[in-house]
Design an enzyme around this catalytic site. Structure first.
Site, mmCIF file in Angstrom:
data_model
loop_
_atom_site.group_PDB
_atom_site.id
_atom_site.type_symbol
_atom_site.label_atom_id
_atom_site.label_comp_id
_atom_site.label_asym_id
_atom_site.label_seq_id
_atom_site.Cartn_x
_atom_site.Cartn_y
_atom_site.Cartn_z
ATOM 1 N N CYS A 392 0.756 -1.206 0.054
ATOM 2 C CA CYS A 392 0.035 -0.210 -0.095
ATOM 3 C C CYS A 392 0.965 1.231 0.062
ATOM 4 O O CYS A 392 1.605 1.332 0.959
ATOM 5 C CB CYS A 392 -0.818 -0.069 1.315
ATOM 6 N N CYS A 395 0.443 3.222 3.171
ATOM 7 C CA CYS A 395 1.155 2.458 4.322
ATOM 8 C C CYS A 395 2.730 2.551 4.169
ATOM 9 O O CYS A 395 3.529 2.786 5.205
ATOM 10 C CB CYS A 395 0.768 0.998 4.448
#
Length: 468
Positions: A392, A395
């Site tokens: 991600c 992230c």
């Protein structure tokens, strides 16, 4: 008045008993996550309550304001590096995983290019030693009898100098972020906040399993991803510290995801037809930290967050004389001055904390300690590389930023370059800045990473209030 007071007491007691009978064991549940989160913090002398009050009343409000300033909002990072350990086949396809880099016109002018004030030398040496400049400084640069002396430095030599410097820096650095890569771009952190994006499952678990199982020091016969707190005492101080640091970082990130959880999606009439609503998710917090759901380890993971907070707090104290000399240049004179004053104010408060983490007791004992210190550094560098395996984008951004900030804190505490620097703020004008150089990206990461820990401790109090 006495009768009225007695009636009030009777009503309160009656309501409490009624609620206990109606909800069964619910009042006791409120203690599960926090009943063990009391007393002194492992490896440190101060208590959890002391840190709570200090952070929530003094540090968190100041950091929240400071980190909104341009100098700390814009972070340069390379999110395109490939995972060096396994084939990355788990890219997050959700809209909330995407990171939008800055447009050129959005970047403050002082952050574009390399400003002379950031150089570790008094002037740009690549300019000083060009033939045209030397010709202006000297009427002749050779002697007919002795022969011609070419004092210019070639571009190839400068590339070699850069490689030397990179090698020297690598000996002190605890992480490898490479914010100066060609693919690195500025990101506005305020427009890409850390929050739950839906990224989970095997990909996310593989990241943390690799960090814990392959890069944390472990006691014998320990097979879980995490190390049971009952087994930590069988490890030496340095190995315990390493585990508590990683566990504290993991706990902090989990708290961020729980406090900014995707609660719902709703349709809008705008071009972006779906938007999300984020907020605190108590059930998710309990799932991650309730001892009944974590084999009793949840409260210990929260304690490790407090430990990491104290470690990074100590790094700020140790680097305070350097940070107070930084210009925090963005090109906006008024805001730059505001940032300089705000940083000095935060460092003044940080110094006032009575009981700091003591790094001087670590890595003592000759060649064996030096070997352990190098293993400590290499393990953490590996973790910084694992951040490139996060599927991600958002992230990955916040993972790299927080690992970068923690690596900077470890560099300050253990590289030796800051040893002998007076943390009380003695005059450093006689010392060359290059003796304890921090790059802008390291300062930005250090303060933002500490800001994330500060926010986590603040959010714990909010979850505690929700459970009550």
């Amino acid at each position: 008045m006495a009768v009225t007071h007695s009636i009030r007491i009777f009503v309160v007691v009656t309501l409490f008993c009624f609620s206990s009978a109606y909800f069964g064991t619910e009042p006791k549940r409120n203690d599960h996550c926090f009943c063990q989160l009391k007393g002194s913090i492992d490896e440190c002398g101060c208590s959890v309550d002391t840190v709570d009050h200090f952070n929530n009343k003094k540090i968190y409000p100041r950091l929240k304001s400071l980190l909104q300033k341009d100098y700390f909002r814009f972070y340069k990072v390379n999110l395109k590096r490939e995972c060096p350990f396994w084939a990355d086949d788990s890219r997050c396809a959700m809209r909330y995983c995407h990171v939008e880099p800055c447009l050129e016109e959005d970047i403050p002018p002082g952050l574009k290019g390399r400003h002379l004030r950031e150089l570790p030398f008094e002037e740009d040496m690549s300019v000083k030693y060009t033939e045209s400049v030397q010709a202006e400084d000297c009427e002749v640069d050779h002697d007919d009898d002795l022969g011609y002396l070419n004092t210019t430095i070639s571009a190839a030599a400068y590339e070699e100098f850069a490689r030397w410097k990179e090698h020297d820096d690598a000996l002190d650095n605890f992480c490898d972020i490479n914010s100066d890569d060609d693919d690195a771009q500025y990101v506005d952190l305020s427009l890409n906040p850390e929050r739950y994006t839906g990224y989970k499952g095997k990909s996310a678990h593989r990241i943390w399993n690799s960090i814990y199982k392959e890069n944390c020091f472990r006691p014998k016969n320990s097979f879980n991803s995490y190390i049971a707190s009952s087994k930590l005492n069988g490890m030496c101080l340095e190995k315990r510290v390493f585990y508590r640091v990683i566990s504290g970082l993991h706990a902090s990130i989990n708290i961020h995801l729980c406090s900014n959880y995707l609660l719902s999606e709703k349709s809008t009439l705008s071009f972006d037809s779906v938007t999300g609503q984020w907020g605190p998710n108590l059930e998710e917090f309990l799932l991650r930290f309730d001892p009944r759901k974590t084999e009793g380890e949840g409260p210990q993971w929260l304690r490790n967050l407090y430990f990491l907070y104290l470690l990074e707090l100590r790094a700020l104290v140790k680097a305070a004389p350097y940070l107070e000399r930084e210009e925090y240049y963005t090109g906006n004179d008024q805001e730059d001055e505001d940032v300089r004053q705000a940083v000095k104010d935060i460092l003044r408060v940080v110094r006032s904390f009575p009981e700091h983490f003591n790094e001087s007791v670590m890595f003592t004992g000759g060649s064996q300690a030096r070997k352990l210190k190098e293993e400590f550094r290499q393990h953490f560098r590996n973790i910084s590389h694992i951040m490139d395996c996060v599927g991600c984008e958002k992230c990955k951004l916040w993972g790299k930023l927080q690992v970068h900030g923690l690596g900077t804190a470890l560099k300050i505490l253990f590289s030796g370059k800051f040893d002998g620097v007076d943390p009380t703020g003695a005059d450093l004008s006689h010392m060359a800045k290059s003796q304890f150089q921090l790059h802008r990206s390291e300062i930005v990461a250090l303060l933002n990473a500490f800001g994330r820990l500060s926010t986590s401790i603040y959010e714990i109090e909010r979850f505690r209030g929700m459970m009550r």
